[in-house]
Design an enzyme around this catalytic site. Sequence first.
Site, mmCIF file in Angstrom:
data_model
loop_
_atom_site.group_PDB
_atom_site.id
_atom_site.type_symbol
_atom_site.label_atom_id
_atom_site.label_comp_id
_atom_site.label_asym_id
_atom_site.label_seq_id
_atom_site.Cartn_x
_atom_site.Cartn_y
_atom_site.Cartn_z
ATOM 1 C CB CYS A 1 -0.843 0.047 1.281
ATOM 2 S SG CYS A 1 -2.135 -1.187 1.309
ATOM 3 C CB THR A 2 1.656 4.047 -1.739
ATOM 4 O OG1 THR A 2 2.664 3.097 -2.053
ATOM 5 C CG2 THR A 2 2.287 5.425 -1.608
ATOM 6 C CB THR A 177 5.328 2.184 1.509
ATOM 7 O OG1 THR A 177 6.526 2.122 2.306
ATOM 8 C CG2 THR A 177 5.511 3.238 0.421
ATOM 9 C CG ASN A 178 3.070 -1.683 3.239
ATOM 10 O OD1 ASN A 178 3.144 -1.484 2.022
ATOM 11 N ND2 ASN A 178 1.908 -1.766 3.891
ATOM 12 N NE ARG A 191 5.672 -1.158 -2.057
ATOM 13 C CZ ARG A 191 5.006 -1.062 -0.906
ATOM 14 N NH1 ARG A 191 4.016 -0.201 -0.807
ATOM 15 N NH2 ARG A 191 5.324 -1.809 0.127
#
Lengths: 253, 123
Positions: A1-2, A177-178, A191
């Site tokens: 995810c972002t 992000t994560n 990312r």
Amino acid sequence: CTSIVAEDKKGNLIHGRNLDFGLFMGWDVKNKSWIISEKLKPLVVNLDFKRNNQTVFKSTNFAGYVGMLTGIKPNIFTLTMNERFSLDGGYIGILEWILGQRDGMWMSFLTRSVLENATSYEEAKSRLAQTKLLAPAYFILGGNSTGQGCIITRSRLLSIDILEIDLKLGRWYVLETNYDHWKDPFFLDDRRTPGMKCMNQTTQTNISVKTMYDVLSTKPVLNKLTTYTTLMQVSQGKLESYIRDCPNPCMPW
Amino acid sequence: WTQYVPPYTEDCLTDMYPPKGPTFKGAVSWYTVDLDLPPRKRWSAVITDKKTDLVNMIEAIKELADALVPSGKLIEMVDIALPLMVDTLPSPFNEEIRGIAAASGVPLGEVVLFNIFYEVFTV
């Protein structure tokens, strides 16, 4: 995810996110895609939650999932959630739950409850930061006034850190992000750097729904796990979302 | 050249909006969820529309589970144990999940799994 929350030069807050899901859950060799990610795309829906025929909040969701991962409380705040990996993870929370210790909340039930009941950015932030969870998470929260944008890094029990927009420091956006923002991301899954490069290249002067969509469309921020992109403008109470695809060559994550 | 080798980092894209081209797979439909309805009834409209896709997604997860545990014991456990868990979930989520299972025909345990998947996924 972002997930990104950005403040433009006029003080408007824009919140965008890519929802990535399905890692290691079956790779379709012929189509070069993740099986579960592709099965989730047709389930993406936009929801308008109403009470007394008045909109309470809006959300992008997967049909059948009653919790919230992406939502807006019009003119008040916007909220997204990204996964956080930790050894002290959800399986411990589930075990405690099964053994009868039920004072923690399921992550997406907390976000749903906050979207439904919180009446301000500060109240939302406080509840997301302080409520005990079954699993760690990142909550990315945007408000309706200048400076109101933050990343809340949560363990199951604690709020480890809150990073906020700070125009004085030149931080006109926050991007998650994560991975914990004070650590380098996993070197095979960075990312964050390309995402921030594109945000910095866009500049605060030019940030808008349009240019945020550009950032969220750039590989590897867009990748094979990306199921949808949602863009939210709190002051207009507007949520729009689009199902995504990532043509080859494209990173599997 | 970086866009041709992993992680395939592109130059920052521009003019992608309004969404178009190969990275745009479609718009998203809107539904209303009426919070004045009993929790069991709130998701009927959504699930009536998306039932087939939900069943397909659950089937794909079951195929994965079977690949992991060919004996079928994992799915059996989901179908037997997780319905017992639904009543431990807070209101209104427990009743909404029951409503989704009834409207979609998907076994209750599997709808519960879908809804707690974030926590389960860490396993």
